[in-house]
Design a protein around this motif. Structure first.
Motif, PDB file in Angstrom:
ATOM      1  N   SER A  13       8.064  70.310  97.883  1.00 29.94           N
ATOM      2  CA  SER A  13       7.393  69.692  96.251  1.00 29.94           C
ATOM      3  C   SER A  13       7.344  71.460  96.125  1.00 29.94           C
ATOM      4  CB  SER A  13       5.837  68.833  97.116  1.00 29.94           C
ATOM      5  OG  SER A  13       6.095  67.956  96.532  1.00 29.94           O
ATOM      6  N   PHE A  14       7.383  72.470  96.917  1.00 27.96           N
ATOM      7  CA  PHE A  14       7.526  73.591  96.751  1.00 27.96           C
ATOM      8  C   PHE A  14       9.024  74.442  95.823  1.00 27.96           C
ATOM      9  CE2 PHE A  14       8.563  77.977  97.358  1.00 27.96           C
ATOM     10  CZ  PHE A  14       7.439  77.961  96.650  1.00 27.96           C
ATOM     11  N   ASP A  15       9.642  74.055  96.830  1.00 29.88           N
ATOM     12  CA  ASP A  15      11.321  73.768  96.342  1.00 29.88           C
ATOM     13  C   ASP A  15      12.322  73.457  95.153  1.00 29.88           C
ATOM     14  OD1 ASP A  15      13.891  75.828  97.480  1.00 29.88           O
ATOM     15  OD2 ASP A  15      14.285  73.266  97.657  1.00 29.88           O
ATOM     16  N   LYS A  16      11.239  72.605  94.887  1.00 31.00           N
ATOM     17  CA  LYS A  16      11.994  71.578  93.349  1.00 31.00           C
ATOM     18  C   LYS A  16      11.102  72.288  92.257  1.00 31.00           C
ATOM     19  CE  LYS A  16      12.662  67.154  95.463  1.00 31.00           C
ATOM     20  NZ  LYS A  16      12.032  65.609  94.945  1.00 31.00           N
ATOM     21  N   ALA A  17       9.511  72.635  92.283  1.00 30.44           N
ATOM     22  CA  ALA A  17       8.723  72.720  91.560  1.00 30.44           C
ATOM     23  C   ALA A  17       8.997  74.848  91.569  1.00 30.44           C
ATOM     24  CB  ALA A  17       7.516  72.884  92.183  1.00 30.44           C
ATOM     25  N   ARG A  18       9.331  75.658  92.439  1.00 23.70           N
ATOM     26  CA  ARG A  18       9.873  77.073  92.326  1.00 23.70           C
ATOM     27  C   ARG A  18      10.822  77.015  90.623  1.00 23.70           C
ATOM     28  NH1 ARG A  18      15.351  78.621  93.915  1.00 23.70           N
ATOM     29  NH2 ARG A  18      15.769  77.065  95.679  1.00 23.70           N
ATOM     30  N   VAL A  19      11.621  75.966  91.459  1.00 25.75           N
ATOM     31  CA  VAL A  19      13.313  76.317  91.158  1.00 25.75           C
ATOM     32  C   VAL A  19      11.934  76.213  88.959  1.00 25.75           C
ATOM     33  CG1 VAL A  19      15.094  74.232  89.437  1.00 25.75           C
ATOM     34  CG2 VAL A  19      14.668  74.977  92.013  1.00 25.75           C
ATOM     35  N   TRP A  20      11.499  74.656  88.818  1.00 27.69           N
ATOM     36  CA  TRP A  20      10.954  74.284  87.073  1.00 27.69           C
ATOM     37  C   TRP A  20      10.354  76.015  86.703  1.00 27.69           C
ATOM     38  CZ3 TRP A  20      13.219  71.912  83.663  1.00 27.69           C
ATOM     39  CH2 TRP A  20      14.153  70.489  84.382  1.00 27.69           C
ATOM     40  N   ALA A  21       9.476  76.051  88.035  1.00 21.26           N
ATOM     41  CA  ALA A  21       8.326  77.001  87.197  1.00 21.26           C
ATOM     42  C   ALA A  21       9.609  78.346  87.065  1.00 21.26           C
ATOM     43  CB  ALA A  21       7.578  77.579  88.659  1.00 21.26           C
ATOM     44  N   ALA A  22      10.344  78.847  87.243  1.00 17.77           N
ATOM     45  CA  ALA A  22      11.554  80.073  87.244  1.00 17.77           C
ATOM     46  C   ALA A  22      11.558  79.885  85.860  1.00 17.77           C
ATOM     47  CB  ALA A  22      11.719  80.360  88.841  1.00 17.77           C
ATOM     48  N   ARG A  23      12.252  78.181  85.283  1.00 18.76           N
ATOM     49  CA  ARG A  23      13.029  78.795  84.598  1.00 18.76           C
ATOM     50  C   ARG A  23      12.175  78.474  83.485  1.00 18.76           C
ATOM     51  NH1 ARG A  23      16.840  72.586  83.764  1.00 18.76           N
ATOM     52  NH2 ARG A  23      16.914  73.175  81.802  1.00 18.76           N
ATOM     53  N   ARG A  24      10.809  76.699  83.070  1.00 17.73           N
ATOM     54  CA  ARG A  24      10.132  77.435  82.294  1.00 17.73           C
ATOM     55  C   ARG A  24       9.516  79.328  82.282  1.00 17.73           C
ATOM     56  NH1 ARG A  24      12.696  73.754  80.059  1.00 17.73           N
ATOM     57  NH2 ARG A  24      11.638  71.230  81.584  1.00 17.73           N
ATOM     58  N   VAL A  25       8.900  79.534  82.466  1.00 19.48           N
ATOM     59  CA  VAL A  25       8.132  80.665  82.543  1.00 19.48           C
ATOM     60  C   VAL A  25       9.848  81.969  82.001  1.00 19.48           C
ATOM     61  CG1 VAL A  25       8.169  83.057  84.141  1.00 19.48           C
ATOM     62  CG2 VAL A  25       6.520  81.500  84.365  1.00 19.48           C
ATOM     63  N   SER A  26      10.854  81.526  82.374  1.00 19.22           N
ATOM     64  CA  SER A  26      12.096  82.776  81.477  1.00 19.22           C
ATOM     65  C   SER A  26      12.315  81.730  80.293  1.00 19.22           C
ATOM     66  CB  SER A  26      13.027  82.538  82.719  1.00 19.22           C
ATOM     67  OG  SER A  26      13.372  82.684  83.569  1.00 19.22           O
ATOM     68  N   GLU A  27      12.273  80.780  80.132  1.00 19.41           N
ATOM     69  CA  GLU A  27      12.708  79.596  78.871  1.00 19.41           C
ATOM     70  C   GLU A  27      11.199  80.964  77.591  1.00 19.41           C
ATOM     71  OE1 GLU A  27      14.626  75.989  80.090  1.00 19.41           O
ATOM     72  OE2 GLU A  27      12.894  75.757  79.778  1.00 19.41           O
ATOM     73  N   TYR A  28      10.133  80.921  77.804  1.00 19.07           N
ATOM     74  CA  TYR A  28       8.968  80.369  77.236  1.00 19.07           C
ATOM     75  C   TYR A  28       8.586  82.461  77.401  1.00 19.07           C
ATOM     76  CZ  TYR A  28       9.569  76.244  76.175  1.00 19.07           C
ATOM     77  OH  TYR A  28      10.199  75.108  75.571  1.00 19.07           O
ATOM     78  N   SER A  29       9.025  83.216  78.446  1.00 17.98           N
ATOM     79  CA  SER A  29       8.772  85.189  78.448  1.00 17.98           C
ATOM     80  C   SER A  29       9.699  85.440  77.752  1.00 17.98           C
ATOM     81  CB  SER A  29       8.390  85.129  79.838  1.00 17.98           C
ATOM     82  OG  SER A  29       6.900  84.087  80.788  1.00 17.98           O
ATOM     83  N   SER A  30       9.410  86.645  77.458  1.00 13.00           N
ATOM     84  CA  SER A  30      10.422  88.083  77.643  1.00 13.00           C
ATOM     85  C   SER A  30      11.263  88.592  78.186  1.00 13.00           C
ATOM     86  CB  SER A  30       9.896  89.441  76.108  1.00 13.00           C
ATOM     87  OG  SER A  30       8.867  89.724  77.195  1.00 13.00           O
ATOM     88  N   ALA A  31      12.682  89.184  77.788  1.00  3.43           N
ATOM     89  CA  ALA A  31      12.967  89.593  79.629  1.00  3.43           C
ATOM     90  C   ALA A  31      11.689  91.138  80.586  1.00  3.43           C
ATOM     91  CB  ALA A  31      14.103  90.547  79.011  1.00  3.43           C
ATOM     92  N   ASP A  32      10.780  92.043  79.329  1.00  2.97           N
ATOM     93  CA  ASP A  32       9.928  92.733  79.989  1.00  2.97           C
ATOM     94  C   ASP A  32       9.163  91.943  80.364  1.00  2.97           C
ATOM     95  OD1 ASP A  32      11.686  94.984  78.766  1.00  2.97           O
ATOM     96  OD2 ASP A  32      10.264  94.302  76.910  1.00  2.97           O
TER      97      ASP A  32
END
Length: 335
Positions: A259-278
């Motif tokens: 579950s962690f291995d799947k969730a870490r992909v989505w967590a990183a993806r959503r944080v990256s999509e909705y956050s700035s590079a900074d």
């Protein structure tokens, strides 16, 4: 069988990363269309392509009829690519194309097989970003090595034209670059080639506004996301590699590891999509900062460029459905 006897005007087979989601959403909201997804059949074809038994193909069922006064169009980009996370199986994409053509052609759904294309180097760059979105952290160079077969097979328009041409009256190639950069010219061409009315301007604008946020390129957030993926996958690897842990810890890992291995992909993806590079950089605190230099470089070697010129550009050059300037730009990208 004459074209007017077909239930659908055309089947859209991709290519992936060439505006597929945009087109599918436009057909879904526009009152002039009945859009049908063939994703279930595409998934079946993907599974079948991994076997050596293609004698009895599953029957493709549209599952719908055109509403009165509309054009029915079917779509599934899953017919044109697969196995993104399984490089060892990517050579089977050629078999997938053969199966897709036979499965859809034998039931006479539509007279036209539609393939959208784009600048091949732009396509490679987009698919590199896609594997980062899926949790990888390969550099552009590492991506080219790992997924070379994917690139060669998906962009093999010579093979696509040959196998789909055996089962459809016409194989049509249109450019998603033209759709983006010269929309009026594109939709004129679309109407003429596919024998359908262009979608209403309101439908196009509605989907464009929706996708501006949901399907945007990561741009300057791509490398920070790759670094975040490396941190999170490193945690997963370290957890999986703990030796001598008591049974309770082993049980925890057994229950929660997947579950962690799947969730870490989505967590990183959503944080990256909705956050700035900074903002992402602040989270990373400098971790793996050395990855930034040259990360997105795509050093295509001479053999790969030659393959794409022969199997992609040479086919495009024979088509009057692609603007001459774009044909030239596609070839120039592989010089």
């Amino acid at each position: 069988m004459m074209a007017h006897d077909y239930p659908a005007k055309f089947i859209h087979f991709g290519l992936p990363k060439c505006g597929s989601t945009f087109l599918q959403n436009v057909w879904g909201v526009d009152d002039q269309y009945t859009g049908v997804s063939l994703a279930k059949a595409a998934n079946a074809a993907r599974q079948l392509a991994l076997t050596d038994n293609a004698a009895n193909l599953p029957r493709v069922d549209l599952g719908a009829r055109a509403r009165v006064g509309t054009s029915l169009v079917a779509s599934a980009e899953g017919f044109s690519w697969a196995y993104l996370g399984r490089p060892a199986e990517q050579d089977r994409i050629a078999d997938l194309h053969r199966l897709a053509a036979r499965m859809t052609g034998q039931v006479a759904i539509a007279p036209v097989a539609l393939f959208m294309v784009r600048n091949p180097v732009g396509w490679i760059r987009s698919t590199h970003e896609q594997v980062i979105r899926r949790g990888d952290h390969d550099t552009g160079q590492a991506y080219l090595v790992k997924h070379r077969t994917l690139i060669e097979r998906v962009l093999d328009l010579h093979h696509i034209r040959e196998v789909f041409g055996q089962h459809f009256e016409r194989v049509v190639f249109l450019s998603s670059d033209e759709m983006r950069d010269q929309p009026d010219q594109f939709w004129d061409r679309y109407e003429a080639e596919l024998d359908v009315l262009r979608p209403a301007r309101q439908s196009i604008e509605r989907v464009t506004e929706s996708e501006r946020h949901s399907n945007a390129s990561l741009q300057d957030r791509m490398v920070p996301m790759a670094r975040m993926n490396r941190v999170l996958s490193g945690i997963m690897d370290a957890w999986a590699g703990i030796e001598g842990a008591p049974p309770t810890i082993e049980k925890e890992r057994e229950v929660f590891g997947g579950s962690f291995d799947k969730a870490r992909v989505w967590a990183a993806r959503r944080v990256s999509e909705y956050s700035s590079a900074d903002q992402i950089e602040a989270l990373l605190g400098g971790a793996f900062a050395e990855m930034t230099d040259g990360f997105t470089d795509l050093p295509l070697d001479g053999a790969l460029k030659s393959h794409l010129r022969r199997h992609f550009c040479d086919v495009i050059d024979t088509q009057d459905t692609i603007p001459e300037a774009m044909k030239d730009s596609y070839r120039a990208a592989l010089a």
